[in-house]
Design a protein around this motif. Structure first.
Motif, PDB file in Angstrom:
ATOM      1  N   GLU A 188       0.774  -1.268   0.110  1.00  0.00           N
ATOM      2  CA  GLU A 188       0.075   0.021   0.021  1.00  0.00           C
ATOM      3  C   GLU A 188       0.903   1.166  -0.021  1.00  0.00           C
ATOM      4  O   GLU A 188       0.609   2.243  -0.797  1.00  0.00           O
ATOM      5  N   LYS A 192       1.062   4.072  -3.089  1.00  0.00           N
ATOM      6  CA  LYS A 192       1.005   5.405  -2.702  1.00  0.00           C
ATOM      7  C   LYS A 192       1.831   6.473  -3.257  1.00  0.00           C
ATOM      8  O   LYS A 192       1.507   7.453  -3.636  1.00  0.00           O
ATOM      9  N   SER A 196       2.086   9.060  -6.623  1.00  0.00           N
ATOM     10  CA  SER A 196       1.980  10.488  -6.268  1.00  0.00           C
ATOM     11  C   SER A 196       3.228  11.202  -7.173  1.00  0.00           C
ATOM     12  O   SER A 196       4.148  10.472  -7.404  1.00  0.00           O
ATOM     13  N   TYR A 203       1.680   8.773   5.079  1.00  0.00           N
ATOM     14  CA  TYR A 203       1.332   7.463   5.173  1.00  0.00           C
ATOM     15  C   TYR A 203       0.930   7.113   6.500  1.00  0.00           C
ATOM     16  O   TYR A 203       2.029   6.593   7.445  1.00  0.00           O
TER      17      TYR A 203
END
Length: 313
Positions: A188, A192, A196, A203
């Motif tokens: 995850e 992310k 970006s 996070y």
């Protein structure tokens, strides 16, 4: 030897230490130390773990007749800038500026410069040489391949340690499904970061230097070594769990100059003797036991022999 506190300009003002032999001589060879990842200081220390990895290396090479330079990375300690917004290529630019500064010193022979990189410093050193040519590279505890594979190796080792944990700790890990959660969090987080374009993201409440992580995923230290036509020394310890020790062999056939590699018995990532088995999950605790321990004498011997062979003073 004499230590001088210095500053030089890259995108930001960077602070460092120049160590000069006390003996009188018109010109000395120069050596730049590029440190590993994280927010350690120019001497190689982090809070609670003062091992002085780079200070000892600087003093050793100065004793051999080098002027050495080590510095605080951008956004850390006395250097200006924002650490969390710093990418891999920013670090390369800063190290390039450091080489140029070293060449400008009146005690230094600008045509006799060596870069010594440790950990991440070893990975980016060839890229620095391509921007500002030097005469030789010393690469300690480096990873020579796609950096994203290094992250994968470290994550896999951590998951394996969790899965193989013994006793009550292992029981809790299995009941709480820690390995599955660790893997899910890593996937995850990386997703992310890669989706970006911001230099910094958060996070789960933690600030991440996303620019550095994205650029690390795309960086390949072995590609940067391809065609390098200067002497290269690569050394890793067989107790290093942060990079695969046998990776040093990858420089063969890639470097066009004289390529020499060594795997030092019982040496860990911090270049110290450690005869016990390291673990990824217990690294910081184990590293604290190394405070006060000297640089591995086998590494010192290798460095001295190589310098005698390849560097004219």
């Amino acid at each position: 030897m004499v230590e001088k506190f210095v500053s030089f300009n890259s995108e930001y003002l960077l602070k460092g230490t120049l160590t000069v032999p006390e003996e009188s001589k018109e010109k000395f060879p120069g050596l730049l130390i590029i440190s590993g990842s994280g927010q350690g200081d120019r001497d190689g220390n982090v809070k609670g773990i003062e091992i002085n990895v780079y200070k000892e290396l600087a003093e050793f090479f100065t004793s051999l007749g080098f002027v050495t330079l080590r510095y605080d990375k951008r956004g850390t300690h006395e250097s200006e800038g924002d650490y969390h917004e710093t990418g891999v290529w920013d670090l390369i630019d800063d190290a390039t500026a450091a080489v140029r500064f070293l060449k400008e010193q009146p005690q230094v022979d600008p045509n006799n410069i060596v870069i010594l990189g440790h950990s991440e410093g070893a990975i980016i050193a060839p890229a620095v040489h391509k921007k500002e040519e030097v005469n030789a590279l010393i690469l300690l505890a480096g990873f020579f391949g796609p950096s994203k594979e290094m992250l994968s190796v470290q994550n896999t080792m951590a998951q394996k340690e969790v899965e193989e944990a013994k006793g009550f700790k292992g029981f809790l890990f299995r009941i709480l499904k820690v390995s599955d959660k660790l893997k899910k969090n890593q996937e995850e987080m990386l997703s992310k970061v890669m989706s970006s374009d911001e230099p910094v993201i958060k996070y789960k409440g933690t600030k991440l230097n996303a620019k550095w992580m994205r650029e690390s995923q795309e960086f390949n230290g072995l590609e940067q070594l391809n065609g390098v036509n200067i002497p290269v020394l690569a050394v890793t310890g067989d107790k290093d769990v942060q990079v695969p020790p046998t990776d040093v062999k990858n420089i063969e056939g890639v470097v066009k100059g004289d390529a020499e590699w060594h795997i030092v018995p019982n040496m860990n990532h911090l270049l110290r003797k450690y005869e016990q088995n390291h673990t990824i999950l217990g690294l910081m605790k184990e590293y604290k036991t190394l405070v006060g321990q000297p640089t591995d004498p086998d590494l010192i011997r290798i460095l001295k022999n190589w310098v005698t062979k390849h560097i004219q003073k």
